[in-house]
Every structure is written in structure tokens, then in C-alpha cells.
Design a protein around this motif. Structure first.
Motif, PDB file in Angstrom:
ATOM      1  N   VAL A  99       0.841  -1.202   0.000  1.00 37.74           N
ATOM      2  CA  VAL A  99       0.000   0.000   0.000  1.00 37.74           C
ATOM      3  C   VAL A  99       0.873   1.248   0.000  1.00 37.74           C
ATOM      4  O   VAL A  99       0.620   2.216  -0.721  1.00 37.74           O
ATOM      5  CB  VAL A  99      -0.955  -0.013   1.214  1.00 37.74           C
ATOM      6  N   GLN A 100       1.926   1.229   0.810  1.00 36.03           N
ATOM      7  CA  GLN A 100       2.824   2.378   0.859  1.00 36.03           C
ATOM      8  C   GLN A 100       3.538   2.557  -0.481  1.00 36.03           C
ATOM      9  O   GLN A 100       3.740   3.689  -0.938  1.00 36.03           O
ATOM     10  CB  GLN A 100       3.845   2.188   1.976  1.00 36.03           C
ATOM     11  N   ALA A 101       3.928   1.449  -1.113  1.00 30.24           N
ATOM     12  CA  ALA A 101       4.573   1.540  -2.423  1.00 30.24           C
ATOM     13  C   ALA A 101       3.630   2.178  -3.444  1.00 30.24           C
ATOM     14  O   ALA A 101       4.048   3.022  -4.252  1.00 30.24           O
ATOM     15  CB  ALA A 101       4.998   0.150  -2.894  1.00 30.24           C
ATOM     16  N   TYR A 102       2.355   1.788  -3.409  1.00 29.31           N
ATOM     17  CA  TYR A 102       1.358   2.358  -4.325  1.00 29.31           C
ATOM     18  C   TYR A 102       1.198   3.846  -4.058  1.00 29.31           C
ATOM     19  O   TYR A 102       1.175   4.674  -4.985  1.00 29.31           O
ATOM     20  CB  TYR A 102       0.032   1.612  -4.139  1.00 29.31           C
ATOM     21  N   ALA A 103       1.130   4.227  -2.768  1.00 26.84           N
ATOM     22  CA  ALA A 103       0.949   5.640  -2.428  1.00 26.84           C
ATOM     23  C   ALA A 103       2.123   6.478  -2.910  1.00 26.84           C
ATOM     24  O   ALA A 103       1.942   7.584  -3.431  1.00 26.84           O
ATOM     25  CB  ALA A 103       0.774   5.786  -0.919  1.00 26.84           C
ATOM     26  N   MET A 104       3.322   5.960  -2.785  1.00 29.26           N
ATOM     27  CA  MET A 104       4.495   6.705  -3.250  1.00 29.26           C
ATOM     28  C   MET A 104       4.539   6.763  -4.771  1.00 29.26           C
ATOM     29  O   MET A 104       4.917   7.782  -5.358  1.00 29.26           O
ATOM     30  CB  MET A 104       5.765   6.061  -2.700  1.00 29.26           C
ATOM     31  N   ALA A 105       4.150   5.674  -5.415  1.00 27.50           N
ATOM     32  CA  ALA A 105       4.142   5.643  -6.876  1.00 27.50           C
ATOM     33  C   ALA A 105       3.139   6.639  -7.443  1.00 27.50           C
ATOM     34  O   ALA A 105       3.308   7.145  -8.555  1.00 27.50           O
ATOM     35  CB  ALA A 105       3.820   4.233  -7.368  1.00 27.50           C
ATOM     36  N   LYS A 106       2.107   6.949  -6.662  1.00 26.85           N
ATOM     37  CA  LYS A 106       1.084   7.889  -7.142  1.00 26.85           C
ATOM     38  C   LYS A 106       1.597   9.309  -7.260  1.00 26.85           C
ATOM     39  O   LYS A 106       0.978  10.148  -7.929  1.00 26.85           O
ATOM     40  CB  LYS A 106      -0.146   7.848  -6.228  1.00 26.85           C
ATOM     41  N   TYR A 107       2.724   9.626  -6.626  1.00 23.70           N
ATOM     42  CA  TYR A 107       3.287  10.959  -6.785  1.00 23.70           C
ATOM     43  C   TYR A 107       3.526  11.286  -8.260  1.00 23.70           C
ATOM     44  O   TYR A 107       3.414  12.438  -8.676  1.00 23.70           O
ATOM     45  CB  TYR A 107       4.612  11.073  -6.029  1.00 23.70           C
ATOM     46  N   SER A 108       3.872  10.263  -9.049  1.00 23.37           N
ATOM     47  CA  SER A 108       4.147  10.508 -10.470  1.00 23.37           C
ATOM     48  C   SER A 108       2.880  10.489 -11.313  1.00 23.37           C
ATOM     49  O   SER A 108       2.920  10.840 -12.490  1.00 23.37           O
ATOM     50  CB  SER A 108       5.122   9.449 -10.998  1.00 23.37           C
ATOM     51  N   ARG A 109       1.751  10.111 -10.727  1.00 20.31           N
ATOM     52  CA  ARG A 109       0.520   9.935 -11.507  1.00 20.31           C
ATOM     53  C   ARG A 109      -0.655  10.728 -10.942  1.00 20.31           C
ATOM     54  O   ARG A 109      -1.745  10.683 -11.490  1.00 20.31           O
ATOM     55  CB  ARG A 109       0.147   8.451 -11.567  1.00 20.31           C
ATOM     56  N   SER A 110      -0.447  11.395  -9.799  1.00 25.85           N
ATOM     57  CA  SER A 110      -1.551  12.088  -9.151  1.00 25.85           C
ATOM     58  C   SER A 110      -1.020  13.275  -8.368  1.00 25.85           C
ATOM     59  O   SER A 110       0.110  13.260  -7.881  1.00 25.85           O
ATOM     60  CB  SER A 110      -2.300  11.124  -8.217  1.00 25.85           C
ATOM     61  N   ALA A 111      -1.849  14.309  -8.229  1.00 23.26           N
ATOM     62  CA  ALA A 111      -1.469  15.500  -7.459  1.00 23.26           C
ATOM     63  C   ALA A 111      -1.816  15.354  -5.985  1.00 23.26           C
ATOM     64  O   ALA A 111      -1.595  16.281  -5.200  1.00 23.26           O
ATOM     65  CB  ALA A 111      -2.168  16.725  -8.028  1.00 23.26           C
ATOM     66  N   LEU A 112      -2.360  14.206  -5.583  1.00 24.44           N
ATOM     67  CA  LEU A 112      -2.753  14.002  -4.195  1.00 24.44           C
ATOM     68  C   LEU A 112      -1.525  13.959  -3.292  1.00 24.44           C
ATOM     69  O   LEU A 112      -0.444  13.523  -3.698  1.00 24.44           O
ATOM     70  CB  LEU A 112      -3.531  12.693  -4.049  1.00 24.44           C
ATOM     71  N   SER A 113      -1.698  14.368  -2.045  1.00 24.41           N
ATOM     72  CA  SER A 113      -0.635  14.243  -1.056  1.00 24.41           C
ATOM     73  C   SER A 113      -0.553  12.786  -0.601  1.00 24.41           C
ATOM     74  O   SER A 113      -1.456  11.983  -0.870  1.00 24.41           O
ATOM     75  CB  SER A 113      -0.926  15.138   0.151  1.00 24.41           C
ATOM     76  N   MET A 114       0.533  12.441   0.116  1.00 23.18           N
ATOM     77  CA  MET A 114       0.671  11.085   0.634  1.00 23.18           C
ATOM     78  C   MET A 114      -0.485  10.753   1.578  1.00 23.18           C
ATOM     79  O   MET A 114      -1.051   9.651   1.537  1.00 23.18           O
ATOM     80  CB  MET A 114       2.010  10.954   1.365  1.00 23.18           C
ATOM     81  N   LYS A 115      -0.855  11.691   2.445  1.00 25.95           N
ATOM     82  CA  LYS A 115      -1.954  11.443   3.382  1.00 25.95           C
ATOM     83  C   LYS A 115      -3.252  11.172   2.640  1.00 25.95           C
ATOM     84  O   LYS A 115      -4.004  10.250   2.987  1.00 25.95           O
ATOM     85  CB  LYS A 115      -2.118  12.640   4.322  1.00 25.95           C
ATOM     86  N   GLU A 116      -3.532  11.961   1.613  1.00 25.82           N
ATOM     87  CA  GLU A 116      -4.761  11.773   0.833  1.00 25.82           C
ATOM     88  C   GLU A 116      -4.736  10.447   0.085  1.00 25.82           C
ATOM     89  O   GLU A 116      -5.745   9.736   0.016  1.00 25.82           O
ATOM     90  CB  GLU A 116      -4.928  12.939  -0.151  1.00 25.82           C
ATOM     91  N   SER A 117      -3.568  10.101  -0.460  1.00 28.16           N
ATOM     92  CA  SER A 117      -3.455   8.839  -1.197  1.00 28.16           C
ATOM     93  C   SER A 117      -3.681   7.650  -0.277  1.00 28.16           C
ATOM     94  O   SER A 117      -4.413   6.710  -0.606  1.00 28.16           O
ATOM     95  CB  SER A 117      -2.076   8.735  -1.851  1.00 28.16           C
ATOM     96  N   LEU A 118      -3.070   7.681   0.892  1.00 26.96           N
ATOM     97  CA  LEU A 118      -3.197   6.561   1.819  1.00 26.96           C
ATOM     98  C   LEU A 118      -4.631   6.388   2.306  1.00 26.96           C
ATOM     99  O   LEU A 118      -5.078   5.266   2.565  1.00 26.96           O
ATOM    100  CB  LEU A 118      -2.259   6.756   3.014  1.00 26.96           C
ATOM    101  N   LYS A 119      -5.360   7.502   2.430  1.00 25.47           N
ATOM    102  CA  LYS A 119      -6.752   7.407   2.877  1.00 25.47           C
ATOM    103  C   LYS A 119      -7.631   6.708   1.853  1.00 25.47           C
ATOM    104  O   LYS A 119      -8.590   6.031   2.202  1.00 25.47           O
ATOM    105  CB  LYS A 119      -7.302   8.806   3.176  1.00 25.47           C
ATOM    106  N   GLU A 120      -7.326   6.891   0.571  1.00 26.14           N
ATOM    107  CA  GLU A 120      -8.194   6.322  -0.460  1.00 26.14           C
ATOM    108  C   GLU A 120      -7.740   4.944  -0.945  1.00 26.14           C
ATOM    109  O   GLU A 120      -8.468   4.264  -1.652  1.00 26.14           O
ATOM    110  CB  GLU A 120      -8.288   7.264  -1.654  1.00 26.14           C
ATOM    111  N   ILE A 121      -6.531   4.538  -0.573  1.00 25.42           N
ATOM    112  CA  ILE A 121      -5.994   3.264  -1.072  1.00 25.42           C
ATOM    113  C   ILE A 121      -6.364   2.131  -0.121  1.00 25.42           C
ATOM    114  O   ILE A 121      -6.222   2.246   1.088  1.00 25.42           O
ATOM    115  CB  ILE A 121      -4.461   3.346  -1.209  1.00 25.42           C
TER     116      ILE A 121
END
Length: 552
Positions: A31-53
Motif C-alpha cells: 500500500v505504501q509503495a502504491y501511495a508513493m508511486a502515485k506521486y508521479s501519476r496524481s497531485a494528491l498528497s501522501m496522506k490523501e493517497s493513503l486514505k483512499e488506497i
């Protein structure tokens, strides 16, 4: 930490936006790997990404981008801690033979291995099994006797300073005694290690283990794969279980929800490691390069070689071909390189092509292709000392198989303690048993025989590195607190550099291993404090300056 900047009410600002830095805890590795990978594909912050993943979303994402599209760097973001216990020292060396690996293994200096037990491979004949058990059992019995005997000898010859506590004194002497008696420990000795790796490294490691020549190592690959895809050990589980029961008594309607959240099973890499399988590229190439090495050398006698040989510069094609063949024989690199050069350009090209013939779409080139470094050391040292040198990850290491063909090392203290003759007789008996088991020709007899080889026997490894790494190893490993085995190797590396590049030697802060070393750290500290008053200007060389004045 937050760094905030003031922003005018109209929304315009010449200041940069606020910078926010925070650590992340509690997310599952994938899950953490996905959240970090989203930095290159989404403008969401890490906190926002982790909440939705969720773990399901992470699995779907990884299946698409990691496996289908080949974005393998995503797996670098999922870090996993694993414990591997009761494996042989031989298998532990294979596990740790990964340049992107971080871990720790049981120390032969600080732990007594007499009760560790040992690994017994599957033998196809009872005679070999009986000889193996007899040989390894004798090594363990003598290990215990030598450990105690060397401690008593050191206690008699090294009086305790008045200011040194008895406990610290005995601990220091026991560590030195274990340093000597470890030469008797066989590769079969049980050990334990912990590793922290990212998921891509783990996938590569599992695939490599599953492709190995030894059954224990192949079985270990399966166990690592199962550990990554099965529920992980939760260190807080008992405390959380007690908390859930307390909640159940106070608020039964919340208990099931609390249990679901607090006690859910976590699989650290259920997606990223699930397709790790035996690697046909490695297995087929190993078989064909072994045959090529045999054909090239034609049973030639193994040439004598020094402890450390800084090999000469040569064309890259020669280095590639020689390195590819190196790990599949027992010849010194210099001897092998000369044979490769004599074989001609066509044969060299065939060997290089052979190393890539079976390479699949997603296979990395084999490690021997990591060539071109300026400093290449062919090192022949005892297996115990090699295990310490093996920890250096910045260099490329190409190791040959374990064998008794290169002889064994004998600690100097054994002569003074009056047990050298007994030690050498034991080594010779063990060598005979290893060779007899290996020649039985049943099952994996050659592989099984290696487990009975003591750490005293020598192993050949090619270390390739840049100047900074060569200087680092020479400085670190020549230090007075280290084991004399790798101290000599480190100093020999320094001498080889000084011989070929004398103007560079002054930059290496090496410790001269020929200087006497006091076993007791209290006296060593007193010596260094007293020597600080010595003016550096009177030192005549890097070696002399550092052996007298200590590290600056």
C-alpha cells in the motif's frame, strides 16, 4: 516538520508554497509503495493517497503497472523485514550475496555456536551420511574444546588491568577465543539472520535461491516466498488481542469492528513476489559456462596465487569472458585471464555471447557483466574472514564455490597454546572426508560435501571496485579491533595499491597490521590517548603515522 510561508489574502505570493515533511507509519508495504508511486501519476498528497488506497486497489495497480507494463521501480518502494532462522552458514552466505541487501547475521565472535546444531542434507547412500555426521560432530566437539582451551591460554598470557572489570575482561577474551575456534565451524553450522529488502530485491533473491545448486537453498527460496505472501508475524498481536477482549466486555457492539481493524492479517508482499520462480537463464547459463570453463582450462593445474592479487588492466572483452568463467572453476583470475587471451578473439566472443544466450525479456544481465572497474582484487582467504569481507556492498563480488583444494589457514595462537598439531590433524581428516563424500557420485554428493568444510578452508573471490571503495575497505578492515584474517587482506590491498599507484597511497589512512595489538580495549584506549601528543609532522609515512598516532 512544517515550514510555512505567509500568503497575501488575494492569493498571489512571491514566496514558495509551504513545505511539509512527515514520517509514515502503519501502512502495509505494498500500500505504501502504491501511495508513493502515485506521486508521479496524481497531485494528491501522501496522506490523501493513503486514505483512499485499500490493499485491493494496491494489488490491482501493481498487477497492471508492475507486471504488465514493467514499471519495476515501484517495487523498490515496498520495504520488508524478514527473519530467517536455523539455516546453515552456507545458505546464509547465499542469502547475503545480494548487492541491494541489508541485514545482520549471528556473530561467530560474540556468540558460542556449540549448541547451534547443524544442517544435514539428504544423502542417497548411508555410508556418506554416516561419514558426514561423524565429521561434523567431531568438528563441533573440538570447537567446544578449542574455545575453552584458547580462553584459558589467553587468560594466562593476558593479565587483567586493575581498572578493567572482570566481566568486561572475560567477555573480551571469550570473543578472541571464539575468533580462533571459529576456524573449526563447518558450513553446516546453523545460524540466523535478519534482512530488510525492498520487494524487487526480494523477488530477485527468491528467484535466485530457487535456481541454486543446493537443495537447502532452493527450499529456502520457497520459504521466503511463502513468508512474503502469507500473514506476517505481528509483534503487537497479544497486546491487541487483550485490548479487543477488554473492548468486548465494555462495549460488545464495538468488539467485532475493533477485532477486524486491530487484528487483521497483513501480507507484506502478496502481489510483488507471487510470480518469483526458478530462473532458467541462470540455470542454463551456469551449466554451459561450467562446461566452457572445463573446455578452456583442460584440467590444468591450479597455479599458486598470493593472498591478494591486484590484477592488471586488460581489454574489456577479456575481462568479461574471464569473469564469466571465473565463478565456474577454481583457478586464479590471472591464470584464467591468460588462458582467455590465448584462446583468441573468436573464443572470447563466444563466451560473452554464451552468458546472454538464455536471457529472458525481464532478466537482468548476470553479475559478471558488471565489469570495467579500475581496481580488481583476486582474493584467496579463509571462509570465516570472507564472511566479513562479503558485507561490502559497494563492490562487485564474483565468488567461486567452496572447496578444500586451496588448503586452510592456521591461527598463530595455536602454536603457542600447544594445539597446532591436533588442529592440523583434524583439518586433514576433515579434508579427506569431504573429498570422499564428494566423490561418492550419488545425488548431490558434491554439493552435500561442502557442508562439512570448516571455515578455516580458503575461498577465492574476485572483488571489483573504484578507488574510494578500495580505500574504505583498507582503512576499515585493517583496524586493530578487527579479525587478523581480514586485517591482513585489507593491508595487502593497500600494499597492492601503493605498489601500482604510489602517489595515491598517502590518501589511505591504513593501520599497519605488523604492529602489535593489545587485546584489551581499556589498554588500547589508554595507548591512543597517550599517543595523541605525538606530533604528526614527525611521522614519515601514512602507515607509520596512523599506527603510532591513531585515526584522526
Amino acid at each position: 516538520m512544517e515550514i510555512r510561508s505567509s500568503t497575501p489574502q488575494n492569493g498571489s505570493s512571491s514566496n514558495p508554497p509551504a513545505v511539509e515533511v512527515y514520517a509514515v507509519y502503519g501502512a502495509e508495504p505494498e500500500v505504501q509503495a502504491y501511495a508513493m508511486a502515485k506521486y508521479s501519476r496524481s497531485a494528491l498528497s501522501m496522506k490523501e493517497s493513503l486514505k483512499e488506497i485499500s490493499s485491493q486497489k494496491a494489488e490491482k495497480f501493481l498487477n497492471t503497472f508492475y507486471f504488465q507494463y514493467g514499471h519495476r521501480s515501484i517495487a523498490d518502494l515496498a520495504h520488508i523485514a524478514l527473519a530467517i532462522e536455523r539455516l546453515s552458514i552456507l545458505a546464509a552466505i547465499v542469502v547475503a550475496d545480494e548487492q541491494r541487501w541489508d541485514g545482520q547475521e549471528r556473530s561467530t565472535r560474540y556468540q558460542d555456536f556449540k549448541k547451534s546444531g547443524y544442517f544435514t542434507p539428504q544423502f542417497a547412500d548411508e555410508q556418506s551420511l554416516a561419514l558426514y555426521r561423524k565429521t561434523v560432530s567431531e568438528l563441533f566437539a573440538r570447537y567446544e574444546v578449542f574455545s575453552e582451551g584458547m580462553f584459558q591460554y589467553l587468560a594466562q598470557t593476558t593479565p587483567r588491568p586493575e581498572e578493567m572489570k572482570q566481566e568486561a575482561y572475560e567477555r573480551t577474551l571469550k570473543a578472541r577465543a571464539f575468533d580462533i575456534s571459529r576456524y573449526l565451524l563447518p558450513l553446516a553450522t546453523n545460524t540466523s539472520l535478519g534482512e530488510i529488502v525492498n520487494a524487487r530485491t526480494l523477488e530477485s533473491q527468491v528467484s535466485h535461491l530457487l535456481s541454486h545448486t543446493h537443495k537447502e537453498v532452493r527450499d529456502l527460496g520457497l520459504l521466503l516466498k511463502q513468508a512474503a505472501t502469507s500473514p506476517a508475524y505481528n509483534v503487537n498481536r497479544e497486546a491487541l488481542r487483550a485490548l479487543v477482549e477488554e473492548i468486548r466486555r465494555a462495549a460488545p457492539d464495538l468488539a467485532d469492528r475493533a477485532e477486524q481493524e486491530l487484528l487483521k492479517e497483513v501480507r507484506v508482499a502478496p502481489t510483488l513476489v507471487k510470480y518469483a520462480d526458478p530462473n532458467s537463464y541462470q540455470m542454463e547459463t551456469r551449466r554451459e559456462l561450467s562446461q566452457a570453463a572445463d573446455e578452456l582450462m583442460k584440467g590444468a593445474k591450479i597455479a599458486d596465487a598470493p593472498l591478494v592479487d591486484l590484477v592488471d588492466a586488460e581489454p574489456l572483452e577479456v575481462e568479461l569472458a574471464a569473469t564469466l568463467l571465473y565463478e565456474h572453476c577454481h583457478y586464479p583470475y590471472r591464470q584464467l585471464s591468460e588462458a582467455v587471451q590465448a584462446a583468441g578473439e573468436k573464443r572470447r566472443a563466444e563466451v560473452i555471447d554464451l552468458g546472454l544466450k538464455h536471457r529472458g525479456r525481464h532478466d537482468e544481465m548476470l553479475r559478471p557483466y558488471c565489469s570495467g572497474q579500475q581496481f580488481r582484487f583476486d582474493i584467496l582467504m579463509d571462509i570465516g574472514g570472507f564472511r566479513d569481507m562479503h558485507r561490502h556492498r559497494r563492490c562487485t563480488q564474483i565468488g567461486q564455490e567452496f572447496t578444500t583444494q586451496h588448503g586452510y589457514d592456521t591461527p598463530e595462537e595455536l602454536e603457542a597454546a600447544g594445539i597446532r598439531t591436533e588442529y592440523e590433524a583434524l583439518m586433514q581428516r576433515t579434508q579427506g572426508a569431504v573429498e570422499k563424500i564428494s566423490e561418492s557420485g550419488t545425488g548431490e554428493s558434491a554439493e552435500n560435501a561442502q557442508y562439512a568444510i570448516p571455515l578455516a578452508f580458503r575461498k577465492r573471490t574476485l572483488f571489483k571496485m573504484d578507488f574510494a571503495e578500495a580505500a574504505y575497505i583498507a582503512e576499515l578492515r585493517s583496524g586493530p579491533a578487527g579479525h587478523i584474517s581480514y586485517r591482513r587482506v585489507a593491508y595487502a590491498m593497500y600494499e597492492a595499491i601503493a605498489g601500482k599507484y604510489p602517489s595515491l597511497a598517502k590518501h589511505i589512512r591504513v593501520t599497519d597490521v605488523r604492529e602489535p595489538v593489545d587485546l584489551l580495549p581499556a589498554r588500547r584506549r589508554r595507548y591512543w590517548r597517550a599517543s595523541r601528543s605525538h606530533p604528526h609532522a614527525t611521522c614519515t609515512s601514512p602507515c607509520a603515522r596512523l599506527s603510532r598516532c591513531g585515526p584522526r
